[in-house]
Design an enzyme around this catalytic site. Structure first.
Site, mmCIF file in Angstrom:
data_model
loop_
_atom_site.group_PDB
_atom_site.id
_atom_site.type_symbol
_atom_site.label_atom_id
_atom_site.label_comp_id
_atom_site.label_asym_id
_atom_site.label_seq_id
_atom_site.Cartn_x
_atom_site.Cartn_y
_atom_site.Cartn_z
ATOM 1 N N GLN A 18 54.685 83.889 57.584
ATOM 2 C CA GLN A 18 55.653 83.575 56.505
ATOM 3 C C GLN A 18 56.924 82.976 57.089
ATOM 4 O OE1 GLN A 18 54.650 83.999 53.364
ATOM 5 N NE2 GLN A 18 52.781 84.943 54.146
ATOM 6 N N TYR B 122 48.465 91.383 55.567
ATOM 7 C CA TYR B 122 47.571 90.448 54.858
ATOM 8 C C TYR B 122 48.352 89.440 54.017
ATOM 9 C CZ TYR B 122 47.478 94.009 50.954
ATOM 10 O OH TYR B 122 47.769 94.901 49.966
ATOM 11 N N GLU B 123 47.583 88.510 53.457
ATOM 12 C CA GLU B 123 48.165 87.417 52.657
ATOM 13 C C GLU B 123 49.107 86.552 53.503
ATOM 14 O OE1 GLU B 123 46.653 86.995 49.691
ATOM 15 O OE2 GLU B 123 47.703 85.100 50.014
ATOM 16 N N GLY B 124 48.726 86.321 54.767
ATOM 17 C CA GLY B 124 49.600 85.612 55.712
ATOM 18 C C GLY B 124 50.541 86.630 56.323
#
Ligand code: FAD
Length: 600
Positions: A445, A438-440
């Site tokens: 990234q 999650y969070e990219g």
């Protein structure tokens, strides 16, 4: 030590703040004068006690019970969560790094990140609720209008109200621009929000009386993709003018997911049906607002890799001393603690060195966040901002990849007992797995690093950072023979990183697929080298303080890291610079048939 105990690594934290990331200079920045090192260390000591004594004991129940959705759509958190959260709000821990004008303590992000580390080690699932709230607070501080700020922020800062981030929809995961939740403007200036979101962390729960959802949605005439996204405040309950809670806002939780880990954190499918939304900033500014939250949240998620890795390490270290098995070399009886075996030592040292390295990396990033917001010199602020941009995807990916690897090592040290749930170590392995997703995702990234961050000032920004790391060479040379291998290895690996960077800068503009093909190994090269440089800095600093014990342990860790972990960097150079040929040489049918033939 029993399995639920957690000891905050206060000594390492104090050493890093004072000697590695220059905390005393942060405390001199305007606005942070009250947060001097001594005050901060005392605060962290107390926070650590709270996390160890109040939050950590809730971790197992969180895993075994999990959050539960009741037939009426409400969500109940596991035993102990409510009481721990109540005490957390009462003690004011959540407000420490938040702006003073909204009731926060006004402490630097560096301090806030350490509180997050300790809370996440204590209970990752529990810590997600305040983590999301903090991200939403940052969005409102930066983009909310004064009326919104007054209405929502004070209670979010105390933690009485929690918050969420609503991006994901079934067809819109990594590609947030594909989202379809609709926002229709009403005559009174509010918006009717209609749509379904999935995977919403703490989308519903019983910890706080109000949940402030930040929801990304699209107005009817918005441009396609990420340029047409707007961000709305959609509270669970409407807020009356006197600040009290009013009617329900048609936000319902359709289900919660059954997951591999973080069972205590409810992951919700949320439905919005003409729910009242309040636009933040302007229409179509949603992605810019989310980026404010994302930079901060990505560092926090990278830190989750470190925090859960630390908890698992402590448990495996205790187990390695208790478990007796076989006979170590040079011992006459068959009763050795497994810590006496070299291979177990290797696993422990690998965990310890990487954890030390990651803590330095995360805090370096956080220290630049503080300079980017509070440094009086505009040029320093701008440079700090560039470095935060560069380090954030590295912290997120390298931190969480290592979180997976280190919790796996901790499990391995437990042997068969590691695979058995009662030991508790498997929980850390399962819990931390989500952080790379999650969070990219970590793949996103890596793409961010080479597409956005390498391009800053046509590559000059990253090359300057590499050059600044090389400046340590003279100090290492002057430090004598004990530092010789650290110096040699760091120099070679900086060369490898430099070569890969030049290749990326040349290849990216002409053959983006070739550059993207090497993005993940390239990001890992960065993580390995920045950490190697920070470990060397630590050993140099420790040599100059008045403690032989600290000097020795920092030197051993830096040497182990340089000689035995850092060399992987040059080994990744071929993969980083191979281009896309072999990745695309087999089509999907061939990929399938190769697997079938091997299996058959
Ligand atoms: C427990 C949990 C909690 C979550 N919490 C929240 C939350 O609070 N709020 C919220 O909005 N969302 C949340 N999410 C959603 C999460 O952010 C997404 O799952 C994540 O962004 C990935 O999207 P996806 O699952 O659709 O995977 P996909 O986007 O389908 O990705 C699948 C794979 O393809 C790769 N991939 C996709 N696109 C690219 C590309 N362009 N380049 C290279 N590789 C690519 C990915 O790296 C991944 O390996 C949560 C998810 C989970 C499981």
């Amino acid at each position: 030590m029993t399995m639920s105990e957690y000891r905050p690594p206060q000594a390492d934290i104090a050493f890093i703040l004072e000697h590695v990331v220059g905390y005393p200079a942060i405390a001199e920045l305007p606005g942070y004068e009250h947060a001097d090192l001594e005050t901060v260390l005392e605060l962290l000591e107390q926070a650590g006690e709270f996390m160890a004594e109040v939050v950590a004991p809730t971790n197992r129940a969180g895993d075994t019970q999990g959050a539960v959705r009741l037939p009426d759509g409400s969500v109940v958190t596991p035993d102990g969560f409510k009481e721990a959260y109540r005490q957390y709000v009462e003690a004011g821990w959540g407000s420490v790094p938040l702006p003073e004008e909204f009731g926060g303590g006004g402490f630097p992000r560096t301090v806030g990140l350490l509180l997050q580390e300790m809370m996440t080690s204590a209970n990752m699932a529990f810590a997600l609720c305040p983590l999301l709230t903090q991200g939403a607070i940052e969005a409102l501080v930066n983009y909310g209008d004064p009326e919104q700020q007054q209405r929502y922020l004070p209670k979010m800062v105390t933690g009485e109200w929690a918050a969420t981030m609503n991006l994901t929809e079934p067809q819109a995961g990594s590609d947030v621009g594909a989202l379809t939740t609709r926002a229709v403007r009403r005559d009174d200036g509010t918006y009717g929000i209609t749509g379904q979101k999935i995977f919403i962390t703490f989308g519903n729960h019983d910890l706080a009386e109000q949940i402030v959802h930040l929801v990304l949605a699209r107005t009817p005439d918005a441009p396609e993709g990420t340029r047409g996204i707007s961000c709305f405040i959609v509270p669970k309950f409407l807020v009356n003018d006197d600040g009290s809670l009013g009617a329900s806002n048609n936000v319902s939780t359709l289900s919660i997911e059954h997951k591999l880990g973080i069972h205590g954190s409810p992951t919700c499918v949320q439905a919005y049906e003409n729910s009242t939304g309040y636009l933040i900033g302007e229409e179509n500014l949603g992605m810019r607002i989310m980026f404010v939250m994302m930079n901060s949240a990505r560092l926090s998620v990278g830190m989750q890799g470190l925090a859960v890795g630390e908890r698992a390490y402590q448990q495996s270290l205790a187990y390695a001393q208790e478990r007796r098995q076989g006979r170590a070399v040079g011992v006459s009886e068959r009763d050795s603690a497994i810590i006496e075996f070299p291979d177990v030592r290797r696993m422990l040292m690998t965990q310890k060195a990487y954890l030390a390295a990651l803590r330095r990396l995360m805090l370096l990033n956080a220290s630049y966040v503080d300079h980017s917001t509070h440094d009086p010199d505009p040029a320093s602020r701008a440079r700090a901002d560039e470095i935060v941009g560069l380090l954030t995807p590295i912290c997120k990916s390298f931190g969480t990849d290592l979180g997976n690897e280190l919790t796996s090592l901790a499990l391995q040290i437990h042997g068969g007992m590691g695979f058995i749930e009662e030991t508790g170590v498997a929980q850390h392995y399962r819990d931390v797995r989500i952080a790379a997703i999650y969070e990219g995702t970590n793949g996103i990234q890596a793409a961010d690093l080479i597409v956005r961050k390498l391009g800053v000032r046509d590559g000059a920004s990253v090359l300057e950072f590499i050059a600044s790391m090389r400046e340590i060479d003279a100090e290492l040379a002057a430090a004598g023979d004990e530092f010789a291998s650290i110096r040699a290895e760091l120099g070679q690996q900086l060369d490898a990183l430099h070569r890969a960077t030049i290749w990326m800068l040349k290849t990216g503009p002409t053959d983006p697929n070739a550059a993207l093909s090497g993005s993940s190994p390239y990001l890992r090269m960065w993580g390995l080298v920045v950490c190697g440089w920070l470990m060397a800095r630590s050993a140099l600093a420790a040599a100059n303080i008045d403690s032989a014990d600290v000097a020795e342990s920092q030197l051993v860790l830096a040497r182990f890291y340089a000689e035995q972990l850092l060399p992987q960097c040059a080994g990744l150079l071929p993969a980083a610079t191979a281009g896309s040929r072999d990745l695309f040489a087999l089509d999907a049918d061939q990929l399938g048939s190769v697997v079938r033939r091997r299996v058959g």
